[in-house]
Design a protein around this motif. Structure first.
Motif, PDB file in Angstrom:
ATOM      1  N   GLY A 280      -5.361  27.135  48.064  1.00  0.00           N
ATOM      2  CA  GLY A 280      -5.457  26.338  49.280  1.00  0.00           C
ATOM      3  C   GLY A 280      -6.062  27.115  50.441  1.00  0.00           C
ATOM      4  N   GLN A 281      -6.030  26.522  51.623  1.00  0.00           N
ATOM      5  CA  GLN A 281      -6.641  27.115  52.800  1.00  0.00           C
ATOM      6  C   GLN A 281      -5.643  27.158  53.951  1.00  0.00           C
ATOM      7  N   PRO A 282      -5.204  28.354  54.381  1.00  0.00           N
ATOM      8  CA  PRO A 282      -4.309  28.430  55.541  1.00  0.00           C
ATOM      9  C   PRO A 282      -4.919  27.813  56.799  1.00  0.00           C
ATOM     10  N   LEU A 283      -6.243  27.934  56.919  1.00  0.00           N
ATOM     11  CA  LEU A 283      -6.877  27.387  58.122  1.00  0.00           C
ATOM     12  C   LEU A 283      -6.807  25.865  58.187  1.00  0.00           C
ATOM     13  N   LEU A 284      -6.631  25.221  57.014  1.00  0.00           N
ATOM     14  CA  LEU A 284      -6.525  23.754  57.010  1.00  0.00           C
ATOM     15  C   LEU A 284      -5.352  23.305  57.881  1.00  0.00           C
ATOM     16  N   TRP A 285      -4.233  24.049  57.815  1.00  0.00           N
ATOM     17  CA  TRP A 285      -3.070  23.703  58.654  1.00  0.00           C
ATOM     18  C   TRP A 285      -3.446  23.769  60.140  1.00  0.00           C
ATOM     19  N   GLN A 286      -4.181  24.832  60.513  1.00  0.00           N
ATOM     20  CA  GLN A 286      -4.535  24.961  61.924  1.00  0.00           C
ATOM     21  C   GLN A 286      -5.393  23.796  62.380  1.00  0.00           C
ATOM     22  N   HIS A 287      -6.317  23.355  61.533  1.00  0.00           N
ATOM     23  CA  HIS A 287      -7.134  22.187  61.892  1.00  0.00           C
ATOM     24  C   HIS A 287      -6.254  20.946  62.077  1.00  0.00           C
ATOM     25  N   ILE A 347     -10.637  32.457  67.609  1.00  0.00           N
ATOM     26  CA  ILE A 347     -10.538  33.783  66.980  1.00  0.00           C
ATOM     27  C   ILE A 347     -10.205  33.688  65.500  1.00  0.00           C
ATOM     28  N   SER A 348     -10.144  32.462  64.959  1.00  0.00           N
ATOM     29  CA  SER A 348      -9.873  32.328  63.527  1.00  0.00           C
ATOM     30  C   SER A 348     -11.117  32.573  62.689  1.00  0.00           C
ATOM     31  N   GLY A 349     -12.249  32.683  63.342  1.00  0.00           N
ATOM     32  CA  GLY A 349     -13.490  32.833  62.610  1.00  0.00           C
ATOM     33  C   GLY A 349     -14.216  31.508  62.597  1.00  0.00           C
ATOM     34  N   MET A 350     -15.343  31.449  63.297  1.00  0.00           N
ATOM     35  CA  MET A 350     -16.001  30.154  63.452  1.00  0.00           C
ATOM     36  C   MET A 350     -17.501  30.371  63.642  1.00  0.00           C
ATOM     37  N   ASN A 351     -18.297  29.497  63.079  1.00  0.00           N
ATOM     38  CA  ASN A 351     -19.735  29.542  63.314  1.00  0.00           C
ATOM     39  C   ASN A 351     -20.001  29.473  64.826  1.00  0.00           C
ATOM     40  N   PRO A 352     -20.818  30.387  65.375  1.00  0.00           N
ATOM     41  CA  PRO A 352     -21.048  30.380  66.828  1.00  0.00           C
ATOM     42  C   PRO A 352     -21.540  29.036  67.357  1.00  0.00           C
ATOM     43  N   HIS A 421      -6.788  35.426  74.346  1.00  0.00           N
ATOM     44  CA  HIS A 421      -6.039  34.671  73.338  1.00  0.00           C
ATOM     45  C   HIS A 421      -4.760  35.419  72.953  1.00  0.00           C
ATOM     46  N   ASP A 422      -3.670  34.666  72.850  1.00  0.00           N
ATOM     47  CA  ASP A 422      -2.370  35.232  72.470  1.00  0.00           C
ATOM     48  C   ASP A 422      -1.846  36.245  73.475  1.00  0.00           C
ATOM     49  N   THR A 423      -2.325  36.160  74.730  1.00  0.00           N
ATOM     50  CA  THR A 423      -1.728  36.970  75.797  1.00  0.00           C
ATOM     51  C   THR A 423      -0.924  36.045  76.702  1.00  0.00           C
ATOM     52  N   TYR A 424      -0.280  36.630  77.689  1.00  0.00           N
ATOM     53  CA  TYR A 424       0.534  35.824  78.610  1.00  0.00           C
ATOM     54  C   TYR A 424      -0.310  34.957  79.534  1.00  0.00           C
ATOM     55  N   PHE A 425      -1.627  35.151  79.571  1.00  0.00           N
ATOM     56  CA  PHE A 425      -2.480  34.247  80.336  1.00  0.00           C
ATOM     57  C   PHE A 425      -2.370  32.828  79.763  1.00  0.00           C
ATOM     58  N   ILE A 426      -2.327  32.740  78.434  1.00  0.00           N
ATOM     59  CA  ILE A 426      -2.180  31.437  77.775  1.00  0.00           C
ATOM     60  C   ILE A 426      -0.826  30.828  78.130  1.00  0.00           C
ATOM     61  N   VAL A 427       0.207  31.675  78.102  1.00  0.00           N
ATOM     62  CA  VAL A 427       1.557  31.181  78.408  1.00  0.00           C
ATOM     63  C   VAL A 427       1.599  30.633  79.838  1.00  0.00           C
TER      64      VAL A 427
END
Length: 603
Positions: A280-287, A347-352, A421-427
């Protein structure tokens, strides 16, 4: 706005009301527990979510304590609770805390209190209907929330509770051995998400059907208050987005319990456990998760936007500035919300090229959002503002939305997002939007519609004191998070000061924790005001705010069936300070002609 002769009453609706209101005598159980009355269900949602807000807030204070005073015993917590660690919060428990804080606040507080409590209470009253289209389905939407509460609650007692965060990304959430907190508690968490999703879908079907089919005569779509427009658009969002998350939750449960592999990659081994069969694909869940959860931001925000618009217009004694642009803006925000989920995954990896597409789409949401802010300011500008608790909280909503919205533009940009990403700025960003903005909208709405709900007025001095302390505490807690994020402090670390470059941030975190304690303590005033006013609150008249909406035509509180007779609507809801009226500065939707003051007094 011109007045027009409304169409003749819908007699099918009238018959429904008649059967509903004058049918049989109800027992205590059917009237107050398993009630089909939309007002009782709305109040059930309100009290339930206030209770859960306190639990979610307690989790937040525990998180703040750990970040300000790491590895020290929390006050009021017995050492036996963390006996093995000498009364200190363990890293495993910390991951459970932020998981459950996010879960409770998002799925059990913000969404149900806006759509469940105020949606249920206000929709039939504001469109002139006797009840929801499907009263029993409405009742079930409330009671389907309780299995979710039970599943989340039980999960706390299994192996330290779920700890994959409120986003529950695989592999952490897919394999039992992935980490502490990935055991059966995670399955219970997923079952809770499924139940709460089904509950919301029941509500959304009911809201759409009620608004489309049960408006009173003369209540055209463009005479509906913005609260109703916001609830209508929110219901559409829920109907299209929620099935995706519910299906994804069932798929992840199947991965964990039945050996499927939707989200488990091939050949993966974790913590020296037996290799798993994957593919399977873990990224599918994120989508799938973000396809729902980004629109969910607007599910949590749009109802508050609509209610704030109504309250600001009333308290500024001015027509709402740009009624139709407000509707189009809310629709645009909802529509764009479906095509921007990818910005959570830069940051999951994406075509630019794809990243650029999501970036542009996300930035475009700033346009309708700016229109709404401009219109709120235009409504306030030059108005005869009544500086009461409702107004203060409403203006705080607009202010906090501006701060949270501006910080959101940073995250829409791929290069900036990669750094923060994933810093307290997001929070900081999402707490300004979902806590700062939305909760101030909720506080204003409670104060505004409380007289209609309970027939009593809330205390103004207590309300203002609660507002001031909450406003100071909220900004003292969340604004410094921007600085933490820019300094690179990551989220979800139980003790970030193990890293030398973060040590200097400890005093700032301690200041934020003191502010959070102040904010939490201020909510005691809210509780005293909400529950105390039921006893000592001044008896509310039918229309204490001199507002135009249909809900103020009904008695306070409204009886079963809501109205003595079905209201006829002749005008829009925002005709305040009309030059055509000199006797009063408001023009109720049900008044066709100018009523002389002597006639009004007699009535």
């Amino acid at each position: 706005m011109t007045s027009e002769t409304p169409a003749q009453p819908d007699h099918s609706t009238e018959d429904t009301h008649s059967q509903h209101a004058h049918g049989h005598r109800q027992s205590f159980i059917t009237k107050y527990i398993f009630s089909t009355d939309h007002k009782v269900i709305g109040i059930q949602f309100l009290f339930t979510t206030i209770f859960l807000l306190l639990i979610g807030g307690a989790f937040a204070l525990a998180i703040r304590w750990q970040l300000a005073f790491p590895n020290t015993q929390m006050p009021f917590v017995n050492k036996a609770f963390f006996e093995a660690s000498g009364g200190q919060i363990t890293p495993e428990f910390y991951t459970m805390l932020f998981t459950m804080h996010g879960t409770v606040m998002v799925f059990l507080v913000i969404i149900p209190i806006l759509a469940g409590a105020f949606g249920n209470f206000l929709i039939p009253l504001m469109i002139g209907a006797p009840d929801m289209a499907f009263p029993k389905l409405n009742m079930m939407s409330y009671w389907f929330m309780w299995p979710a509460v039970a599943c989340f609650g039980l999960s706390l007692f299994y192996e330290g509770g779920p700890a994959a965060g409120w986003t529950s990304y695989p592999i952490l959430a897919a394999l039992y051995d992935a980490a502490p907190g990935s055991g059966f508690a995670q399955t219970l968490w997923l079952m809770g998400i499924t139940f709460v999703g089904v509950s919301s879908m029941m509500g959304s079907v009911n809201y759409m059907t009620t608004i489309i089919n049960m408006r009173s005569p003369g209540m055209t779509f463009f005479r509906m208050p913005l609260t109703i427009w916001a609830m209508f658009i929110t219901a559409i969002l829920q109907a299209f987005a929620l099935p995706v998350l519910t299906a994804a939750g069932l798929m992840l449960i199947a991965d964990r319990e039945f050996g499927t592999c939707f989200f488990v990659p091939a050949g993966i081994t974790v913590n020296d456990a037996e290799p798993t069969v994957g593919g399977g694909q873990p990224l599918l869940w994120q989508h799938l998760f973000w396809f729902y959860s980004h629109p969910a931001v607007y599910i949590m925000l749009l109802p508050a936007m609509g209610m704030i618009s109504d309250m600001l217009s009333c308290m500024c004694r001015k027509p709402i500035f740009g009624y139709r642009p407000m509707i189009y803006s809310m629709s645009a925000i909802a529509g764009l919300g479906f095509i921007v989920w990818g910005h959570h995954m830069f940051i999951s990896g994406m075509n630019p090229a794809l990243g650029m597409t999501f970036m542009v789409a996300t930035i475009m949401i700033a346009l309708p959002s700016a229109i709404k802010v401009f219109n709120w300011i235009g409504t306030i500008w030059g108005g005869h503002i009544e500086f009461n608790t409702v107004t203060l909280n409403s203006i705080a909503f607009v202010s906090m939305f501006i701060v949270g919205g501006l910080s959101g533009i940073f995250m829409a940009a791929v290069p900036v997002d990669i750094y923060i990403h994933d810093t307290y700025f997001i929070v900081a960003h999402f707490h300004y939007i979902l806590f700062g903005a939305t909760l101030f909208g909720i506080f204003a709405s409670i104060q505004f519609w409380y007289p209609k709900m309970f027939g009593r007025m809330m205390s103004e001095p207590l309300g203002k004191l609660h507002f001031v302390l909450t406003f100071i505490g909220m900004n003292g807690t969340f604004f410094p998070m921007h600085m933490l994020g820019i300094a690179g402090m990551p989220r979800r670390y139980a003790n970030p000061y193990l890293h030398e470059y973060l040590e200097h941030l400890l005093p700032l975190n301690q200041f934020m924790t003191y502010s959070a304690i102040l904010m939490g303590a201020a909510q005691i005033l809210l509780l005293i005001n909400v529950f105390g006013s039921l006893i000592w609150g001044k008896k509310a008249p039918r229309n204490p705010w001199n507002s135009n909406g249909l809900e103020w035509v009904a008695p306070s509180p409204p009886p079963h069936g809501n109205f003595e007779e079905i209201p006829l609507v002749y005008r829009g809801p925002y005709e305040y300070s009309s030059p055509e009226r000199t006797d009063q500065d408001y023009w109720p939707q049900t008044e066709r002609e100018i009523v002389s003051s002597s006639s009004a007094t007699t009535a």
